[in-house]
Design an enzyme around this catalytic site. Structure first.
Site, mmCIF file in Angstrom:
data_model
loop_
_atom_site.group_PDB
_atom_site.id
_atom_site.type_symbol
_atom_site.label_atom_id
_atom_site.label_comp_id
_atom_site.label_asym_id
_atom_site.label_seq_id
_atom_site.Cartn_x
_atom_site.Cartn_y
_atom_site.Cartn_z
ATOM 1 N N GLU A 110 -61.846 -0.315 4.311
ATOM 2 C CA GLU A 110 -62.091 1.005 3.720
ATOM 3 C C GLU A 110 -62.266 0.918 2.210
ATOM 4 O OE1 GLU A 110 -60.032 3.865 7.075
ATOM 5 O OE2 GLU A 110 -58.847 3.198 5.369
ATOM 6 N N LYS B 82 -64.938 -2.476 15.957
ATOM 7 C CA LYS B 82 -64.818 -1.433 14.946
ATOM 8 C C LYS B 82 -63.483 -1.647 14.225
ATOM 9 C CE LYS B 82 -62.688 1.848 14.632
ATOM 10 N NZ LYS B 82 -61.345 2.246 14.080
ATOM 11 N N THR C 77 -65.083 4.683 13.293
ATOM 12 C CA THR C 77 -64.361 5.792 12.647
ATOM 13 C C THR C 77 -64.799 5.820 11.176
ATOM 14 O OG1 THR C 77 -62.414 4.387 12.335
ATOM 15 C CG2 THR C 77 -62.403 5.865 14.225
ATOM 16 N N ASN D 107 -58.518 7.636 2.199
ATOM 17 C CA ASN D 107 -57.246 7.816 2.894
ATOM 18 C C ASN D 107 -56.423 9.000 2.408
ATOM 19 O OD1 ASN D 107 -57.056 5.776 4.992
ATOM 20 N ND2 ASN D 107 -57.524 4.425 3.282
ATOM 21 N N THR E 213 -55.696 -0.740 14.165
ATOM 22 C CA THR E 213 -56.860 0.143 14.349
ATOM 23 C C THR E 213 -58.152 -0.628 14.445
ATOM 24 O OG1 THR E 213 -55.811 1.948 13.233
ATOM 25 C CG2 THR E 213 -58.109 2.243 13.682
ATOM 26 N N SER F 100 -59.095 15.869 6.171
ATOM 27 C CA SER F 100 -59.676 17.095 5.592
ATOM 28 C C SER F 100 -61.086 17.326 6.097
ATOM 29 C CB SER F 100 -59.701 17.017 4.072
ATOM 30 O OG SER F 100 -58.492 16.483 3.597
#
Lengths: 403, 403
Positions: A276, A179, A153, A398, A190, A403
Site C-alpha cells: 500500500e 492479491k 482490494t 489506511n 490479507t 470512508s
C-alpha cells in the site's frame, strides 16, 4: 528440461482449468466476485493464516483441503472479509459454497471459499447469490484477467505469472495469481494466492511442496507487519497433463519444485512491490547467519523496519537504521563482523562506517528496486526477504480505508 | 503518606542535584549538551537497550552502573549517537567521561555518558570538549529545563515530571526527565530517561525497583517498533533526604516503588504521546489474559499495529483491525470470548460486532487521548501499553531525517 517463464499463459492455461470474475455489487463498481474451476476434481494443498482469529470462509476451505483432500472449484469475493461475523458468517460462507456447487453440478465439499475486505461486517448475500448464477468461467486469458481483477482490494495492479516445464515428456504448466497489498506479514496476511497446474500429483506431496516453498516466498514478504484473518494460498493440481504421479522419488520432482517455487516467488515479490502506497520494492539478502532461519529473520527485520522503509522512500542512505535493525533482530551476531552493501556500494565493514559517495547512492536509491546485502560472518545461513517503502500514501490509504 | 505530584519540582529539586544544558555546536542552533550532577556520589540503577549493537557511551555507562555501582554525574549530547563508530567511538566516549570528571573534580568511574542522534558518524569532539568547560549546573528550574531541552532530537516538547512522598517522616522527591519520540520499541529504543531522588537506598535495591517498573512503563510503549542502539534509563539516588536506607523490608518500600512507578509511567506516556508525527496518545488496556505478560503482549501488539495507528489517525472506528491484532499477538485466546471497547463504546462482544453509533465514536476518536479496552476472558492477567497514531508527519520526519 529447465522450466521457462511464459508471460501469456495464466491460471486458466493448465489443461482443464477455467476462470472468471464479475461485478456482483459488494463494491460500488469494481469486480468483486471470482471463480476458479477445474474440469475434474484436483489434488489440493493450502497454507492459511496463523492469526488466532480466522475468517469463516477460511474455516470452510480448510475443511475442503484437509478433510476432502480434493478441490474442484473455489469462489472468492472482495469487499467483505466475512471475518468476526460469528454464526451468521459461517452460514454465509457455507451458502457461498453450496450455491457454487449447485450452479456447477459438483459436490459441496469440493468447493473452497475465500473472502477479502473489511472485517466485522455481515455479508450482503443477495448480490453474492445473484452473482454466482451469472458466473461463466472460460479457459482464456480474458477469464484469468477478470479473475485477478475481481480479487483485488487496495491492490493497484493485477498479479499473474506462469511457467512451463516438461515432466515425463509431458508439458506441464504452473500458473498463479494473487492479491494483497496491505497487512502483509508475517505469514501471509490479507493475501490470497491461487496456483493452478495440470501436473499429476497426490495432495499430500503437493502439500509438502507448498509448505516448504511458502517459508521462503510468501512468508518472506512484509508490508506493515500486520497479519490478517483471511489469508490463504491454494494450489490445485488436476493431473490432466498425464505425467506419472509426482513424488519426491520422481526424477523430475526437483524440476517441479523449482517451477512451483518460481511461481510463488514471482507472486510474493509482486505483492511486496504493490504494498500500500509503495513506490519501491526493497530486497534484503542476508548471508553468514548461523542458519537459514536466522538469516531470514534478519532479512525480514530489516525490510520491516519503518525507519528503513521511510529512509528508502526518502532516498536516504541511512545505513545506521539498517545495522540497528540487524541488531534488534534477535539473531546471533558479532557487532564488529557486519558488512552492509546498498546495491553495489559498501557502506559498513566490520560494523564500522566505510566512506562512500552519498551522491551515487542517492541515484541508486531512486531506482524502483533497491537491494540491501548484509553479511554477518557467523556461519553459512542465508535468506532473502522482500518489502516496500513507507510513504505518505500508505498513511492516506489506511487512515481513510472505510470512508 | 501517599505520594503527590508536584508540577513545579524537577530533576534538580531533590537535595544535592544540579542540572544544565547548553548549545555546544553538534547541532546548528539548538541546545545539544547536558549535564546532571549530584553533590555526593549517588546509588545508581540502569536499564539499557537490548539491541545487540550497542553505542559506545552506553558501554561506558554500563560499567559505571554495574562496576562502580555509584554515579555522581552524567554527560549527555544530542545530534550524534556515537554508535557503530568502532574504536574511535569508544575513545570519544571515554574522553567525554574524563573531561567531565576533570571539570568537576570527581573520579572518572563516577561519570556516565549518553548520546542520541544519527548512527554511524564519528563525533565532532571539539565542540564537545569546549562545551564541557562551559557547563555551569544549577539546582533551579532553569537548570532542569535547559537539561531537558539539550537532550531532545525530534522531540517536540520537553518531558518532565516530579513527585514528593514521605519516608521515615523525611520529605523525599523523585523527579525525572526523558527524551525520545521515534524508534521506540520494544525495550526503550532511542529513549533516554534520567530520574533523580534524594532517597537513601542501596544500588542493588534501586536496580530491583527500576527493573520491575521498567517492564510496565518504558517497555510498554511503542512508536514504530524499532529498537535503538543508545537507550538507557538511569536512576540516581544520593541519600541526602536522610531516610533510613530503603530495602524491600522497609515499611515505606511500597510507597517508594509507587512513587518511582508514577515518575516512570508519566515519562513513558509523554514519550508515546510525542511519538514522531503523532497527534494522539493511544492507550490499550487488556484484561482477562492468562498472565500479565500475555496481557501486555496483546496490548503492545494492538498499539503497535500500523493499521490500528492509521485508523486512529483517520478517526476510523475500524475495530476489525484491533481484533485482528489481538489475534496475531500470539496470546492464548478464544476468538468467541473477546470484548472490545473504544472509550466507553462497546464495539465487539463474544468476538462479534455490536451495533454502535459511528458518529459518537468519531467524536471520541478526535480527542487527544484514545483508550481501547480489550477483555479476552481467559484469566486474570492484565496490562496496559501506550503508543501514538501513524501520520503523514511520521513519514515526512523519517524520510528526511538526515537532510
Amino acid at each position: 528440461m529447465p522450466m521457462k517463464r511464459i508471460s501469456y499463459k495464466n491460471i486458466a492455461s493448465p489443461k482443464g482449468f477455467q476462470a472468471t470474475g464479475i461485478h456482483c455489487g459488494l463494491k460500488h463498481k469494481k469486480k468483486d466476485l471470482a471463480l476458479l474451476i477445474s474440469e475434474v476434481p484436483a489434488s489440493v494443498a493450502g497454507v492459511f493464516t496463523t492469526n488466532a482469529i480466522k475468517a469463516a470462509p477460511l474455516l470452510v476451505t480448510k475443511d475442503v483441503v484437509y478433510q476432502t483432500g480434493k478441490m474442484q472449484a473455489i469462489i472468492i469475493n472482495a469487499g467483505n472479509a466475512n471475518a468476526c461475523t460469528g454464526k451468521q458468517g459461517m452460514t454465509d460462507a457455507y451458502a457461498m459454497q453450496k450455491l457454487t456447487a449447485e450452479k456447477f453440478g459438483i459436490a459441496n465439499n469440493l468447493v473452497g471459499v475465500a473472502s477479502t475486505g473489511v472485517i466485522g461486517e455481515i455479508m450482503k448475500m443477495e448480490p453474492v447469490t445473484n452473482g454466482i448464477q451469472q458466473l461463466e468461467p472460460i479457459d482464456e486469458l480474458e477469464g484469468a484477467i477478470s479473475f485477478s481483477q475481481a480479487i483485488m482490494t487496495t491492490d493497484t495492479v493485477t498479479k499473474n505469472t506462469s511457467y512451463q516445464t516438461i515432466i515425463d515428456g509431458k508439458e506441464v504448466i504452473i500458473a498463479g495469481t494473487a492479491k494483497g497489498s496491505g497487512m502483509i506479514e508475517p505469514n501471509m496476511a490479507t493475501m490470497l494466492g491461487f496456483i493452478t497446474t495440470d501436473a499429476n500429483i497426490e495432495s499430500s506431496h503437493l502439500q509438502t511442496a507448498l509448505t516448504s516453498i511458502t517459508d521462503i516466498t510468501f512468508n518472506a514478504i512484509t508490508v506493515d507487519g500486520d497479519t490478517s484473518t483471511n489469508d490463504m494460498v491454494i494450489v490445485m493440481a488436476n493431473g490432466l497433463a498425464e505425467n506419472k504421479t509426482l513424488t519426491p522419488d520422481h526424477p523430475d520432482w526437483e524440476d517441479f519444485i523449482q517451477t512451483l517455487h518460481a511461481v510463488a516467488q514471482d507472486l510474493a515479490k509482486m505483492i511486496a512491490k504493490d504494498g500500500e502506497g509503495a513506490t519501491k520494492l526493497i530486497e534484503v539478502e542476508v548471508k553468514g547467519a548461523i542458519s537459514n532461519a536466522e538469516a531470514r529473520k534478519i532479512a525480514k527485520t530489516v525490510v520491516g523496519s519503518p525507519l528503513v522503509k521511510t529512509a528508502v522512500f526518502g532516498n536516504d542512505a541511512n545505513w545506521g537504521r539498517i545495522i540497528a535493525a540487524v541488531g534488534y533482530s534477535g539473531a546471533t551476531l558479532d557487532p564488529y563482523a557486519i558488512t552492509i552493501h546498498i546495491g553495489v556500494t559498501k557502506v559498513v565493514e566490520n560494523g564500522e562506517p566505510v566512506p562512500f559517495s552519498e551522491k551515487d547512492l542517492i541515484v541508486y536509491l531512486k531506482q524502483p528496486e533497491v537491494k540491501i546485502f548484509v553479511d554477518i560472518h557467523q556461519g553459512n545461513g542465508q535468506g532473502t526477504a522482500w518489502g516496500c517503502d513507507l510513504t505518505y500514501d500508505y498513511v492516506q490509504i489506511n487512515a481513510t480505508y472505510r470512508s
